[in-house]
Design a protein around this motif. Sequence first.
Motif, PDB file in Angstrom:
ATOM      1  N   ASP A 118       0.875  -1.178   0.000  1.00  0.00           N
ATOM      2  CA  ASP A 118       0.000   0.000   0.000  1.00  0.00           C
ATOM      3  C   ASP A 118       0.910   1.226   0.000  1.00  0.00           C
ATOM      4  O   ASP A 118       1.589   1.512   0.978  1.00  0.00           O
ATOM      5  CB  ASP A 118      -0.880  -0.062   1.263  1.00  0.00           C
ATOM      6  CG  ASP A 118      -1.853   1.093   1.401  1.00  0.00           C
ATOM      7  OD1 ASP A 118      -1.425   2.251   1.239  1.00  0.00           O
ATOM      8  OD2 ASP A 118      -3.036   0.841   1.717  1.00  0.00           O
ATOM      9  N   ALA A 122      -1.890   9.097  -2.897  1.00  0.00           N
ATOM     10  CA  ALA A 122      -2.207  10.459  -3.338  1.00  0.00           C
ATOM     11  C   ALA A 122      -3.622  10.835  -2.910  1.00  0.00           C
ATOM     12  O   ALA A 122      -4.484   9.977  -2.748  1.00  0.00           O
ATOM     13  CB  ALA A 122      -2.100  10.545  -4.853  1.00  0.00           C
ATOM     14  N   ASN A 123      -3.835  12.122  -2.734  1.00  0.00           N
ATOM     15  CA  ASN A 123      -5.165  12.611  -2.434  1.00  0.00           C
ATOM     16  C   ASN A 123      -5.757  13.247  -3.675  1.00  0.00           C
ATOM     17  O   ASN A 123      -5.125  14.079  -4.318  1.00  0.00           O
ATOM     18  CB  ASN A 123      -5.104  13.600  -1.274  1.00  0.00           C
ATOM     19  CG  ASN A 123      -4.591  12.912  -0.014  1.00  0.00           C
ATOM     20  OD1 ASN A 123      -4.988  11.797   0.296  1.00  0.00           O
ATOM     21  ND2 ASN A 123      -3.672  13.562   0.686  1.00  0.00           N
ATOM     22  N   HIS A 158      -4.234   3.305  -2.927  1.00  0.00           N
ATOM     23  CA  HIS A 158      -5.078   3.744  -1.812  1.00  0.00           C
ATOM     24  C   HIS A 158      -5.262   5.267  -1.758  1.00  0.00           C
ATOM     25  O   HIS A 158      -4.754   5.969  -0.880  1.00  0.00           O
ATOM     26  CB  HIS A 158      -4.548   3.239  -0.470  1.00  0.00           C
ATOM     27  CG  HIS A 158      -5.609   3.288   0.592  1.00  0.00           C
ATOM     28  ND1 HIS A 158      -6.582   2.331   0.716  1.00  0.00           N
ATOM     29  CD2 HIS A 158      -5.876   4.208   1.547  1.00  0.00           C
ATOM     30  CE1 HIS A 158      -7.385   2.656   1.703  1.00  0.00           C
ATOM     31  NE2 HIS A 158      -6.992   3.794   2.222  1.00  0.00           N
ATOM     32  N   ASP A 308      -9.363   2.388   6.713  1.00  0.00           N
ATOM     33  CA  ASP A 308      -8.260   1.428   6.637  1.00  0.00           C
ATOM     34  C   ASP A 308      -8.677   0.046   7.155  1.00  0.00           C
ATOM     35  O   ASP A 308      -8.253  -0.975   6.607  1.00  0.00           O
ATOM     36  CB  ASP A 308      -7.035   1.946   7.403  1.00  0.00           C
ATOM     37  CG  ASP A 308      -6.055   2.659   6.466  1.00  0.00           C
ATOM     38  OD1 ASP A 308      -5.950   2.239   5.298  1.00  0.00           O
ATOM     39  OD2 ASP A 308      -5.413   3.643   6.900  1.00  0.00           O
ATOM     40  N   TYR A 326       2.733  -1.209   4.359  1.00  0.00           N
ATOM     41  CA  TYR A 326       2.263   0.150   4.107  1.00  0.00           C
ATOM     42  C   TYR A 326       3.451   1.096   4.117  1.00  0.00           C
ATOM     43  O   TYR A 326       4.315   0.986   4.996  1.00  0.00           O
ATOM     44  CB  TYR A 326       1.304   0.603   5.217  1.00  0.00           C
ATOM     45  CG  TYR A 326      -0.016  -0.131   5.264  1.00  0.00           C
ATOM     46  CD1 TYR A 326      -0.107  -1.394   5.847  1.00  0.00           C
ATOM     47  CD2 TYR A 326      -1.172   0.457   4.756  1.00  0.00           C
ATOM     48  CE1 TYR A 326      -1.317  -2.054   5.910  1.00  0.00           C
ATOM     49  CE2 TYR A 326      -2.398  -0.195   4.821  1.00  0.00           C
ATOM     50  CZ  TYR A 326      -2.468  -1.456   5.393  1.00  0.00           C
ATOM     51  OH  TYR A 326      -3.662  -2.102   5.460  1.00  0.00           O
ATOM     52  N   THR A 328       4.236   5.045   4.378  1.00  0.00           N
ATOM     53  CA  THR A 328       3.821   6.453   4.516  1.00  0.00           C
ATOM     54  C   THR A 328       4.864   7.189   5.356  1.00  0.00           C
ATOM     55  O   THR A 328       5.759   6.591   5.939  1.00  0.00           O
ATOM     56  CB  THR A 328       2.482   6.624   5.269  1.00  0.00           C
ATOM     57  OG1 THR A 328       2.703   6.399   6.665  1.00  0.00           O
ATOM     58  CG2 THR A 328       1.404   5.689   4.772  1.00  0.00           C
ATOM     59  N   HIS A 335      -1.149   5.983  13.823  1.00  0.00           N
ATOM     60  CA  HIS A 335      -2.357   5.575  13.097  1.00  0.00           C
ATOM     61  C   HIS A 335      -2.291   4.091  12.740  1.00  0.00           C
ATOM     62  O   HIS A 335      -3.221   3.328  12.992  1.00  0.00           O
ATOM     63  CB  HIS A 335      -2.518   6.433  11.836  1.00  0.00           C
ATOM     64  CG  HIS A 335      -3.462   5.861  10.819  1.00  0.00           C
ATOM     65  ND1 HIS A 335      -4.836   5.931  10.967  1.00  0.00           N
ATOM     66  CD2 HIS A 335      -3.243   5.171   9.662  1.00  0.00           C
ATOM     67  CE1 HIS A 335      -5.423   5.334   9.939  1.00  0.00           C
ATOM     68  NE2 HIS A 335      -4.467   4.862   9.131  1.00  0.00           N
TER      69      HIS A 335
HETATM   70  N1  ARG Z   1      -3.810   9.551   1.572  1.00  0.00           N
HETATM   71  C1  ARG Z   1      -2.948   9.397   2.699  1.00  0.00           C
HETATM   72  C2  ARG Z   1      -2.105  10.654   2.891  1.00  0.00           C
HETATM   73  O1  ARG Z   1      -1.971  11.458   2.004  1.00  0.00           O
HETATM   74  C3  ARG Z   1      -2.020   8.212   2.584  1.00  0.00           C
HETATM   75  C4  ARG Z   1      -2.687   6.854   2.471  1.00  0.00           C
HETATM   76  C5  ARG Z   1      -1.811   5.749   2.970  1.00  0.00           C
HETATM   77  N2  ARG Z   1      -2.432   4.451   2.947  1.00  0.00           N
HETATM   78  C6  ARG Z   1      -3.336   4.032   3.816  1.00  0.00           C
HETATM   79  N3  ARG Z   1      -3.840   2.815   3.647  1.00  0.00           N
HETATM   80  N4  ARG Z   1      -3.710   4.733   4.836  1.00  0.00           N
HETATM   81  O2  ARG Z   1      -1.572  10.832   3.966  1.00  0.00           O
END
Ligand code: ARG
Length: 565
Positions: A118, A122-123, A158, A308, A326, A328, A335
């Motif tokens: 994962d 991106a948002n 994701h 999640d 994952y 990040t 989290h």
């Molecule tokens: N969209 C989230 C961010 O910008 C990251 C997602 C990471 N993956 C997850 N399964 N939470 O911080």
Amino acid sequence: MKKMTSIIKEQLKAAFAQAGIDESYARVGLSDRPDLCEYQCNGCLAAAKVLHRNPMELAAQVCGFLRNSSDFESVEAAAPGFINLKLSGEALSFFVRQMAEDEKHGIEQDECKTIIVDYGGANVAKPLHIGHLRSAIIGESIKRLGSYMGNKCIGDVHLGDWGLQMGLIIEMMPEGPITIDQLEKIYPAASARAKEDPEFAGRAHQKTLLLQSGDPECRAKWDQIMQVSLEDLKKNYDRLNVSFELWNGESTVNDLIPPLVNSLAEKGIAYESEGALVVDVAEPEDKKEIPPCIVRKSDGAALYATSDLATLEQRETLFDPDAYIYITDKRQAMHFLQVFRTARKAGIVPAEHTLTHIGFGTMNGRDGKPFKTRSGGVMRLEELLDDTNEAVYNRIRENREISEEEAMRTAKIVGLAAIKYGDLSNQASKDYVFDIERFTSFEGNTGPYILYTIVRIKSILAKSEMAFGAGDICPYRTPAEKKLELALVSYAEVMDTAWKELAPHKICQYIYGVADAFNTFYHEVKILSEPDEVLRRSYLALIKLTMDILLDSIHVLGFEAPDRM
Ligand code: ARG
């Protein structure tokens, strides 16, 4: 094919047994003193303590038995009880020849596991920025490494595509078609307005809830946003040489959330606290406080953690994966700890399926602060790529005569290598300084240096006009050859460790050593003008192996080599 350390260990075991010492002490590792020897065994020190004997004597005794082996050029006991081992030319070259003959250069395939990686994260409708760069780079490399080691890795981007940001955008969005540039301006404007205008913020919040409960009008706008945004995201990830098997996101599991939350409450795993629904995840061994995991806010909304958890539930049903990784920013460590513990407690993920979070550090500018644009704003990914490519382009044109078109094409390939290698060569959890000057340099521990080495080998091989094969590698005759062979030998160990520890920086370390050894070899040995054909073939086979290993390694790291540079 066995690893070099396994081969040595077997010999050590036999010698330890002959000396009457338990085999478990027959450990071996790469030497801490490469000036003295290549491999080193420290087992006699530990054995001596248990046996109440003199470690030097034990070491000397073991050495006596090892000296019969043709695999070693020298075997020395060194104070206070080390065994220093130097490989014989025969053994080293025999091993390297086997590496060259083996399709995977000595790597043994893992038993195939299904692994969800994962990364990306991106948002939607927000531009990709530097924060997402590291996740994409590290995640892509870990996924490729896992696949290279024989696993089935499934990458999922994701997307953040379901939260308040969608409500904000929907509330401010004009009717009719919209471009990505417009979209990207809406989000910051809407979020700024929400801070000043509570009524607007309320409406955006309402839109979020409407969207999540299936309102067709909101849904239509959401679809429109997704279409425009995804197209742009795919283009950006493409530029990074990053691709995903799954383009899922928070929205994918929306319908799974209410039943999941209800079942958590029914099972008594989640309970109400100040209006919210929470799960206790603290454990007695915890050294710091681990707050409960909130799965529903007091206003009824689901959260990041809830989606999640629902995603884990869905992945279990669809893929039954052996492992999850994952990637990040490390600020999300809490989290993931909360989500993982809740998932275990609720039985969503069984104990035999591992859950791992890799938290990476910040990418800083030369001032040691999080990387910014020259004007001080948040740097967009595209800008960073453009700046890097420009720096590389200038270097290439400085170096030699080359058409503008080719220089541009090459700069793209080399620029990406500069960025990715600059990132991956640091241990992921650490912060690092993005130094465009250093990263794009053709010398030193950089991506371009590795590529330069590959290109150099390619060009020698292209000029060689001679048939040769892996079997042509003969025992080394010069120190430079030996240095190169020794650099190559640990390939399987390195890949194995990098995968077990999820540490691509170990691959970078290794290929830097290989590139360095090759360049010494290149300067000290006449390859193409070597008159002895047997020797020339041996050299060519050795540098071909070097190139193949470098190419496989950079592929795993997620970048490619140009034909010329
Ligand atoms: N969209 C989230 C961010 O910008 C990251 C997602 C990471 N993956 C997850 N399964 N939470 O911080």
